[in-house]
Design a protein around this motif. Structure first.
Motif, short mmCIF file in Angstrom:
data_model
loop_
_atom_site.label_atom_id
_atom_site.label_comp_id
_atom_site.label_asym_id
_atom_site.label_seq_id
_atom_site.Cartn_x
_atom_site.Cartn_y
_atom_site.Cartn_z
N PHE A 126 0.85 -1.21 0.00
CA PHE A 126 0.00 0.00 0.00
C PHE A 126 0.88 1.25 0.00
O PHE A 126 0.67 2.19 -0.78
CB PHE A 126 -0.90 -0.04 1.25
CG PHE A 126 -1.69 1.22 1.50
CD1 PHE A 126 -2.87 1.46 0.82
CD2 PHE A 126 -1.24 2.16 2.42
CE1 PHE A 126 -3.60 2.63 1.07
CE2 PHE A 126 -1.96 3.32 2.67
CZ PHE A 126 -3.14 3.55 1.99
N GLU A 141 1.28 4.34 -2.74
CA GLU A 141 1.09 5.77 -2.40
C GLU A 141 2.31 6.59 -2.79
O GLU A 141 2.19 7.70 -3.30
CB GLU A 141 0.81 5.92 -0.89
CG GLU A 141 -0.53 5.37 -0.44
CD GLU A 141 -1.72 6.22 -0.90
OE1 GLU A 141 -1.57 7.44 -1.07
OE2 GLU A 141 -2.80 5.64 -1.11
N THR A 188 2.02 10.69 -3.28
CA THR A 188 1.37 11.18 -2.05
C THR A 188 2.41 11.76 -1.09
O THR A 188 2.17 12.78 -0.46
CB THR A 188 0.60 10.04 -1.36
OG1 THR A 188 -0.25 9.41 -2.32
CG2 THR A 188 -0.23 10.56 -0.19
N GLY A 239 -6.94 12.69 2.21
CA GLY A 239 -7.15 11.60 1.25
C GLY A 239 -6.41 10.34 1.69
O GLY A 239 -6.96 9.23 1.67
N PHE A 240 -5.18 10.52 2.16
CA PHE A 240 -4.38 9.38 2.61
C PHE A 240 -5.05 8.69 3.80
O PHE A 240 -5.21 7.47 3.82
CB PHE A 240 -2.97 9.85 2.99
CG PHE A 240 -2.07 8.74 3.42
CD1 PHE A 240 -1.49 7.89 2.49
CD2 PHE A 240 -1.80 8.54 4.77
CE1 PHE A 240 -0.65 6.85 2.90
CE2 PHE A 240 -0.97 7.50 5.18
CZ PHE A 240 -0.39 6.65 4.24
N ARG A 248 -8.15 8.66 4.65
CA ARG A 248 -9.35 7.93 4.22
C ARG A 248 -8.98 6.59 3.57
O ARG A 248 -9.63 5.57 3.80
CB ARG A 248 -10.17 8.77 3.25
CG ARG A 248 -11.12 9.61 4.00
CD ARG A 248 -12.25 10.18 3.21
NE ARG A 248 -12.58 11.40 3.90
CZ ARG A 248 -12.22 12.60 3.50
NH1 ARG A 248 -11.59 12.75 2.37
NH2 ARG A 248 -12.50 13.65 4.21
N ARG A 249 -7.90 6.61 2.81
CA ARG A 249 -7.51 5.35 2.15
C ARG A 249 -6.98 4.34 3.18
O ARG A 249 -7.23 3.14 3.05
CB ARG A 249 -6.47 5.64 1.05
CG ARG A 249 -7.06 6.45 -0.12
CD ARG A 249 -6.15 6.49 -1.33
NE ARG A 249 -4.96 7.30 -1.17
CZ ARG A 249 -4.91 8.64 -1.27
NH1 ARG A 249 -6.01 9.32 -1.53
NH2 ARG A 249 -3.77 9.28 -1.12
N ALA A 288 -10.02 2.90 4.79
CA ALA A 288 -10.69 1.93 3.91
C ALA A 288 -9.98 0.57 3.93
O ALA A 288 -10.59 -0.47 3.70
CB ALA A 288 -10.75 2.47 2.48
N LYS A 289 -8.68 0.57 4.21
CA LYS A 289 -7.94 -0.70 4.31
C LYS A 289 -8.22 -1.42 5.64
O LYS A 289 -7.79 -2.56 5.82
CB LYS A 289 -6.42 -0.45 4.21
CG LYS A 289 -5.92 0.07 2.89
CD LYS A 289 -6.17 -0.87 1.73
CE LYS A 289 -5.23 -2.04 1.70
NZ LYS A 289 -5.44 -2.89 0.50
N ARG A 312 -12.89 5.49 9.72
CA ARG A 312 -12.87 5.81 8.28
C ARG A 312 -11.82 6.86 7.95
O ARG A 312 -11.67 7.26 6.80
CB ARG A 312 -14.26 6.32 7.83
CG ARG A 312 -15.36 5.25 7.86
CD ARG A 312 -16.57 5.68 7.03
NE ARG A 312 -17.19 6.89 7.52
CZ ARG A 312 -18.18 6.94 8.42
NH1 ARG A 312 -18.68 5.82 8.91
NH2 ARG A 312 -18.68 8.10 8.82
#
Ligand SMILES: Cc1cc2nc3c(=O)[nH]c(=O)nc-3n(C[C@H](O)[C@H](O)[C@H](O)COP(=O)(O)OP(=O)(O)OC[C@H]3O[C@@H](n4cnc5c(N)ncnc54)[C@H](O)[C@@H]3O)c2cc1C
Length: 386
Positions: free
Chosen positions: A26, A30, A35, A50-51, A53-54, A57-58, A125
């Motif tokens: 991951f 990025e 990123t 954004g990071f 949130r990602r 999500a993982k 999240r």
């Protein structure tokens, strides 16, 4: 009589290795996407919505929390591996890190159910940024001297006063703040403080920047001027917050981030020395790596003991004390070993840039999260020496 120390011989279980590979893949994606640059700490913005949130999500925020609140019911050791990988990559985890490490666990334990249902899934999240509102101008090591007042009114609690050194307050959604609700008592000077969940958008809150020696705007003064906090944002027992603030500090002190904050200079030195370092450099490098390995074994042990439901307060304090002193001295040690590198050596410029940044950052390492002297006091007391 002195008490004994115990570091259980804990190894990371096999499922951690699979997770480590997933986190590394991951991070590599990025980095490839631009990123952040893992070799230039202090260069990129560390708060990256954004990071975060990602990462959420993982499933890597709130990893150990119940699924009912958006968590993932994984082990402390898995969280350890995730934290370690993000730390050594200098990943921009600022938005969610404090909430994941300590504010979330405090809410999980002490907040009313509707607050937990509302906020914990948002933390998981990667959407809710928390800050720690403990220190004040005359109350840092001695937290129980806090003076910022919360006064009960018919509509909630009015806060007046100020907090200082509040990391990331300029980006935060919430603070877990420690405020004075009653005077201390003769029997218990820790009495009279209450913890509150503070929405940072509340009218009457002003955030003033404090710049660090590195030039970064990382922490702040937060001023409260009749800021009104609803009744249901009291977290835990009124006047009895000293118990929960102390347990919050245990979360704050036990992770691998407590000895890896300047780790990048060691990695860069290894890159610069190449595959055949001279004898003197190899010896110095070997010593540093052996010390790091020992620290890591101790830190994994503390996390394994936490996973087993133990409370390794003294052992955790020892790891934080040894770890922060080690990471603080690391830039100077690396500079000594780099002195004999030729001017044209690979990565010499990156190493120089990193050393300059790490040297300016280093003084804070033995202050944040409890100073060396305070930790040694805790250790001495835990061992029955004072
Ligand atoms: C980078 C950074 C980020 C921070 N982020 C936050 C944050 O987000 N939120 C927050 O609330 N706080 C934060 N802090 C504040 C931090 O927790 C305090 O700075 C720390 O607890 C020390 O308090 P102080 O600065 O008031 O120093 P003091 O308590 O005044 O200490 C000054 C010196 O006296 C020594 N000393 C004090 N008491 C004793 C004692 N009883 N025995 C022996 N020696 C003693 C200390 O070790 C230190 O060397 C941050 C600090 C730093 C450096």
């Amino acid at each position: 009589m002195t008490a004994s120390l115990r570091f259980d011989q804990i190894r990371l279980p096999p499922e951690c290795e699979k997770l480590r590979q997933d986190v590394r893949a991951f991070i590599a994606r990025e980095v490839a996407a631009g990123t952040f640059d893992p070799h230039r700490p202090g260069h990129d913005e560390t708060h990256n919505a954004g990071f975060s949130r990602r990462v959420g999500a993982k499933g890597w925020i709130g990893m150990t929390w119940p699924k009912a609140y958006g968590g993932h019911e994984r082990s402390f050791l898995e969280r350890y591996v995730m934290t370690e990988e993000f730390r050594v990559a200098n990943a921009p985890v600022r938005l969610h890190f404090v909430a994941d490490r300590q504010s979330g666990p405090v809410l999980l334990k002490y907040a009313p159910e509707h607050i937990k249902m509302d906020i914990l899934p948002r933390i998981c999240r990667g959407e809710a940024c928390f800050v720690i509102g403990m220190s004040e101008p005359n109350s840092g090591s001695d937290l129980f001297a806090a003076k910022t007042r919360a006064t009960k009114t018919t509509h909630g609690w009015k806060i007046n006063g100020s907090k200082t050194w509040t990391s990331n307050a300029h980006n935060a959604d919430y603070m877990l703040g420690l405020f004075r609700t009653s005077p201390s008592t003769r029997e218990n000077r820790r009495h009279g403080l209450t913890q509150f969940l503070v929405d940072m958008k509340t009218p009457g809150i002003r955030v003033n920047p404090i710049y660090q020696m590195t030039g970064q705007h990382d922490f702040n003064e937060v001023v409260f001027d009749d800021a009104l906090i609803p009744d249901d944002h009291v977290i835990g027992e009124i006047d009895g917050a000293w118990k929960q603030a102390t347990s919050e500090l245990a979360y704050e002190r036990s992770g691998p981030e407590r000895f890896l904050e300047t780790f990048y200079v060691l990695v860069e030195l290894i890159r610069a020395l190449g595959e055949k370092p001279d004898l003197r450099s190899a010896e110095g490098l070997g010593r540093l790596v052996a010390q790091l390995h020992t620290l890591r074994r101790m830190s994994v042990s503390v996390n394994g003991m936490l996973q087993a439901g133990q409370e390794p307060v003294v052992e955790g304090s020892i790891v934080k004390d040894l770890g922060t002193v080690w990471e603080q001295k690391l830039p100077a040690r690396v500079r000594e070993l780099a002195a004999f590198l030729e001017q044209g050596a690979t990565n010499r410029t990156t190493l120089e840039e990193q050393l300059r940044f790490a040297t300016k950052l280093a003084p804070k390492l033995t202050i944040q999260g409890g100073t060396t002297e305070i930790l040694r006091g805790i250790i001495a007391r835990g061992l029955g020496l004072r």
